[in-house]
Scaffold this active site. Structure first.
Site, PDB file in Angstrom:
ATOM      1  N   GLU A  78      -2.419  -9.175   3.372  1.00  0.00           N
ATOM      2  CA  GLU A  78      -2.432  -9.802   4.456  1.00  0.00           C
ATOM      3  C   GLU A  78      -4.099  -9.841   4.970  1.00  0.00           C
ATOM      4  OE1 GLU A  78      -1.483  -6.762   4.085  1.00  0.00           O
ATOM      5  OE2 GLU A  78      -2.159  -5.233   5.312  1.00  0.00           O
TER       6      GLU A  78
ATOM      7  N   ASP B 140     -27.219   6.144  12.362  1.00  0.00           N
ATOM      8  CA  ASP B 140     -28.232   5.351  13.006  1.00  0.00           C
ATOM      9  C   ASP B 140     -29.249   6.177  12.915  1.00  0.00           C
ATOM     10  OD1 ASP B 140     -26.892   3.021  13.881  1.00  0.00           O
ATOM     11  OD2 ASP B 140     -25.962   4.336  15.745  1.00  0.00           O
TER      12      ASP B 140
ATOM     13  N   CYS C  11       0.743  -1.245  -0.048  1.00  0.00           N
ATOM     14  CA  CYS C  11       0.011   0.112  -0.058  1.00  0.00           C
ATOM     15  C   CYS C  11       0.698   1.358   0.086  1.00  0.00           C
ATOM     16  CB  CYS C  11      -1.025  -0.086   1.204  1.00  0.00           C
ATOM     17  SG  CYS C  11      -2.305   1.072   0.953  1.00  0.00           S
TER      18      CYS C  11
ATOM     19  N   HIS D 142      -3.779  -5.020  -0.089  1.00  0.00           N
ATOM     20  CA  HIS D 142      -3.175  -5.492   1.228  1.00  0.00           C
ATOM     21  C   HIS D 142      -3.341  -7.271   1.067  1.00  0.00           C
ATOM     22  CE1 HIS D 142      -3.010  -1.960   3.725  1.00  0.00           C
ATOM     23  NE2 HIS D 142      -3.935  -1.467   2.627  1.00  0.00           N
TER      24      HIS D 142
ATOM     25  N   ASP E   1     -22.865  -7.448  16.068  1.00  0.00           N
ATOM     26  CA  ASP E   1     -23.112  -6.557  17.329  1.00  0.00           C
ATOM     27  C   ASP E   1     -22.728  -7.182  18.815  1.00  0.00           C
ATOM     28  OD1 ASP E   1     -24.270  -4.829  15.453  1.00  0.00           O
ATOM     29  OD2 ASP E   1     -26.488  -5.114  16.275  1.00  0.00           O
TER      30      ASP E   1
HETATM   31  O1  1PR Z   1     -22.269   5.545  19.186  1.00  0.00           O
HETATM   32  O2  1PR Z   1     -19.660   5.284  18.556  1.00  0.00           O
HETATM   33  O3  1PR Z   1     -20.530   4.286  20.609  1.00  0.00           O
HETATM   34  O4  1PR Z   1     -21.007   3.518  18.230  1.00  0.00           O
HETATM   35  C1  1PR Z   1     -22.120   2.763  18.626  1.00  0.00           C
HETATM   36  C2  1PR Z   1     -22.585   1.580  17.608  1.00  0.00           C
HETATM   37  O5  1PR Z   1     -22.989   0.579  18.091  1.00  0.00           O
HETATM   38  C3  1PR Z   1     -23.125   2.423  16.414  1.00  0.00           C
HETATM   39  O6  1PR Z   1     -22.368   1.951  14.925  1.00  0.00           O
HETATM   40  C4  1PR Z   1     -24.479   1.742  16.295  1.00  0.00           C
HETATM   41  O7  1PR Z   1     -25.063   1.433  14.922  1.00  0.00           O
HETATM   42  C5  1PR Z   1     -24.210   0.361  17.141  1.00  0.00           C
HETATM   43  N1  1PR Z   1     -25.271   0.048  17.953  1.00  0.00           N
HETATM   44  C6  1PR Z   1     -25.344   0.631  19.248  1.00  0.00           C
HETATM   45  N2  1PR Z   1     -26.809  -0.180  19.991  1.00  0.00           N
HETATM   46  C7  1PR Z   1     -27.110  -1.142  18.835  1.00  0.00           C
HETATM   47  C8  1PR Z   1     -28.272  -1.799  19.153  1.00  0.00           C
HETATM   48  O8  1PR Z   1     -28.541  -2.768  18.210  1.00  0.00           O
HETATM   49  N3  1PR Z   1     -28.934  -1.773  20.392  1.00  0.00           N
HETATM   50  N4  1PR Z   1     -26.378  -1.698  16.721  1.00  0.00           N
HETATM   51  C9  1PR Z   1     -26.285  -1.003  17.836  1.00  0.00           C
HETATM   52  C10 1PR Z   1     -26.519  -1.349  15.779  1.00  0.00           C
HETATM   53  C11 1PR Z   1     -27.415  -2.124  13.826  1.00  0.00           C
HETATM   54  C12 1PR Z   1     -26.592  -2.686  12.556  1.00  0.00           C
HETATM   55  C13 1PR Z   1     -27.164  -4.212  12.332  1.00  0.00           C
HETATM   56  C14 1PR Z   1     -27.868  -3.995  10.979  1.00  0.00           C
HETATM   57  C15 1PR Z   1     -28.166  -5.182  10.312  1.00  0.00           C
HETATM   58  N5  1PR Z   1     -26.685  -2.497  14.960  1.00  0.00           N
HETATM   59  O9  1PR Z   1     -25.322  -2.947  12.747  1.00  0.00           O
HETATM   60  O10 1PR Z   1     -26.125  -5.021  12.381  1.00  0.00           O
HETATM   61  O11 1PR Z   1     -28.969  -3.056  11.384  1.00  0.00           O
HETATM   62  O12 1PR Z   1     -29.138  -5.765  10.935  1.00  0.00           O
HETATM   63  P1  1PR Z   1     -30.116  -6.927  10.376  1.00  0.00           P
HETATM   64  O13 1PR Z   1     -29.374  -7.474   9.017  1.00  0.00           O
HETATM   65  O14 1PR Z   1     -30.314  -8.048  11.314  1.00  0.00           O
HETATM   66  O15 1PR Z   1     -31.029  -6.132   9.868  1.00  0.00           O
HETATM   67  P2  1PR Z   1     -20.830   4.697  19.129  1.00  0.00           P
END
Ligand code: 1PR
Length: 507
Positions: free
Chosen positions: A160, A361, A51, A158, A204
């Protein structure tokens, strides 16, 4: 590597480059490494640059105008020109058209490799006349994806992070397979497999009530259905490895309680990253809690400290959620004047834009007509509770718990202006619903920015990926629930994309 004398003693030199061209040259000069490095390279001894490790071999780069490179390879490195259909950075899996006489690359022409960069050396330039061109790839024109002469090699991608093909290349380098004095003629870049649309598996992650770090997944961000225990869908490192083995192009870990706890104190999360990076050879993104914080002992840490801990533990990119909304609010309030102090700016300045993802979000706010709000609206995918036909997308913080008066287009543009290299675009309304991605939202954001956008939330079937790739210019699509519950396989999605004529990396 400890000092200049180690270079002369090395039997192989691997030079991975991270960050900006100017900063890297400054470090090489300060540590008195330039002259021993040039002696080593000019002697044609075994070298593999990766890179930025390729770019530094050139005479200079547009990235840091006026700063001289090592000057071994003639020519300069320039930024990819902006184009509506080609976001920059160039991120993802692309193929190579390799010249004959480069054993490191022989037989790998059908494979794709992972690239992430905004600058490149064009093919057919002065490096060609000097016999350095080993492989090219196409992104709005042919650029050099590898240079080689004798024992000296450098690749723009990359290895790796490029799965089995990348590991093959690295094994060959370590085994001492060197090429001829100069590679043969370069084939046309059009012969190389094009940049693939990426498929990302998202995990998550949080501690459950028993204190174990688990992968969880709720609907619309609710991971405690009915107020009960946190849903436990498996062990994060094992799941990440399974997804990479099944062909995921990237894996993302979202530390979903990071917004309220210090990621620096979260030893299990950092241990997870270390474990995953030792067995997963595709890019890893980690998000959650990337912001300035004061720990339990009263010690202040910058967002850069948090990001550095994640990078040291094995992350390739960090994702910023809540703090990005605060930075956008500040930027809008300052009329677009950057403070230079936000998490996005400080991390991007040190690690490069390609290492900074902003995770958005948003939640729909329904309106009867576009004139009812100053925010950017689209026709709602389905009518609102009172039959409203339009909606805008309001950004939230703290895992969707708190809404802010910023819409997705404002946040996306601010994130790009502050130096983010990619956007992870969730949709709280569609999260876990299985009805497909919100293409209206994804199209709204991809049309507003010039950086890659990852569509997320709502995947319920393989064809939903085809739908969002056909309907929008998104570079990648991410899913969680369907993979965790084994409802749809990653290979099934890839085959469906391939069948629909969408460029994808088949394993
Ligand atoms: O605010 O910088 O601390 O970041 C927190 C991170 O955690 C953010 O990226 C936020 O999206 C994520 N987050 C916080 N709470 C939740 C929760 O679910 N209670 N999850 C959460 C976010 C959403 C997606 C999910 C997709 C696909 N999850 O990442 O994976 O919607 O889901 P699906 O395919 O099942 O529909 P910070």
């Amino acid at each position: 590597m400890t000092g200049p004398e180690d270079i002369g003693r090395a039997s192989r030199l691997l030079f991975p480059g991270v960050g900006a061209f100017g900063t890297a040259m400054e470090v090489l000069k300060r540590r008195e490494l330039v002259s021993p490095l040039l002696d080593y390279l000019q002697a044609g001894r075994p070298f593999l640059g990766v890179c930025l490790g390729l770019q530094l071999l050139f005479e200079g780069s547009e990235e840091s105008g006026g700063v001289e490179g090592l000057g071994l390879v003639p020519g300069a490195v320039r930024r990819f020109p902006p184009a509506p259909t080609r976001p920059v950075p160039h991120v993802g899996w692309s193929g190579l058209a390799a010249a004959p006489g480069v054993p490191l690359l022989a037989g790998l022409e059908e494979s794709r490799f992972y690239f992430v960069h905004s600058f490149r050396a064009e093919a057919g330039g002065p490096a060609a006349a000097a016999g350095w061109e080993a492989a090219c790839s196409d992104y709005g024109g042919a650029f050099l994806s590898a240079v080689a002469r004798g024992g000296v090699h450098a690749v723009q991608f990359h290895p790796e992070k490029s799965g089995e093909a990348g590991l093959t290349l690295l094994r060959r380098f370590l085994a001492g397979e060197a090429g001829s004095a100069a590679p043969g003629a370069l084939p046309a870049a059009a012969a190389a497999p094009p940049l693939a649309r990426r498929l990302i598996a998202c995990l998550d992650v949080r501690s459950n009530d028993a204190g174990d770090l688990v992968v969880t997944k709720g609907d619309s961000y609710d991971v405690r259905p009915g107020g009960g225990d946190v849903l436990n869908l498996g062990a994060p490192a094992a799941l990440a490895q399974r997804y990479a083995d099944e062909g995921a192009d990237e894996v993302a870990f979202l530390n979903i309680t990071g917004y309220r706890e210090s990621p620096l104190a979260d030893a299990p999360m950092l241990a997870l990253l270390r474990a995953a990076s030792q067995r997963v050879f595709v890019p890893l993104t980690v998000g959650g809690g990337v912001r300035a914080l004061t720990d339990g002992a009263g010690v202040a840490h910058s967002a850069l400290d948090v990001a550095a801990a994640y990078f040291r533990a094995g992350a390739d990119k960090v994702s910023i959620g809540s703090d990005a909304v605060a930075a956008a609010e500040a930027l809008l309030a300052a009329g677009g004047a950057r403070s230079g102090a936000s998490a996005i700016e400080t991390i991007s300045a040190v690690y490069g834009a390609q290492a900074v993802v902003v995770s958005i979000d948003p939640r729909r706010v329904y309106v009867a007509a576009p004139g009812d709000t100053p925010h950017a609206t689209v026709r709602a995918p389905r009518p609102g509770p009172a039959g409203e036909a339009w909606c805008w997308y309001q950004c939230t913080v703290s895992g969707g718990r708190e809404a802010r008066d910023v819409d997705v287009v404002q946040l996306a543009r601010c994130a790009e202006a502050l130096g983010a290299g990619e956007l992870l675009l969730n949709c709280i309304d569609e999260d876990g619903q299985g009805n497909g991605f919100d293409s209206a939202l994804v199209g709204l954001v991809t049309d507003a920015v010039g950086i890659p956008v990852i569509a997320s939330s709502g995947a319920g079937a393989a064809r939903h990926f085809v739908d969002v790739f056909n309907a929008t210019g998104c570079s990648a699509a991410l899913a969680a629930g369907i993979f965790h519950r084994r409802e749809v396989g990653i290979d099934e999605v890839k085959r469906c994309m391939h069948g629909a004529g969408i460029a994808t990396r088949l394993c």
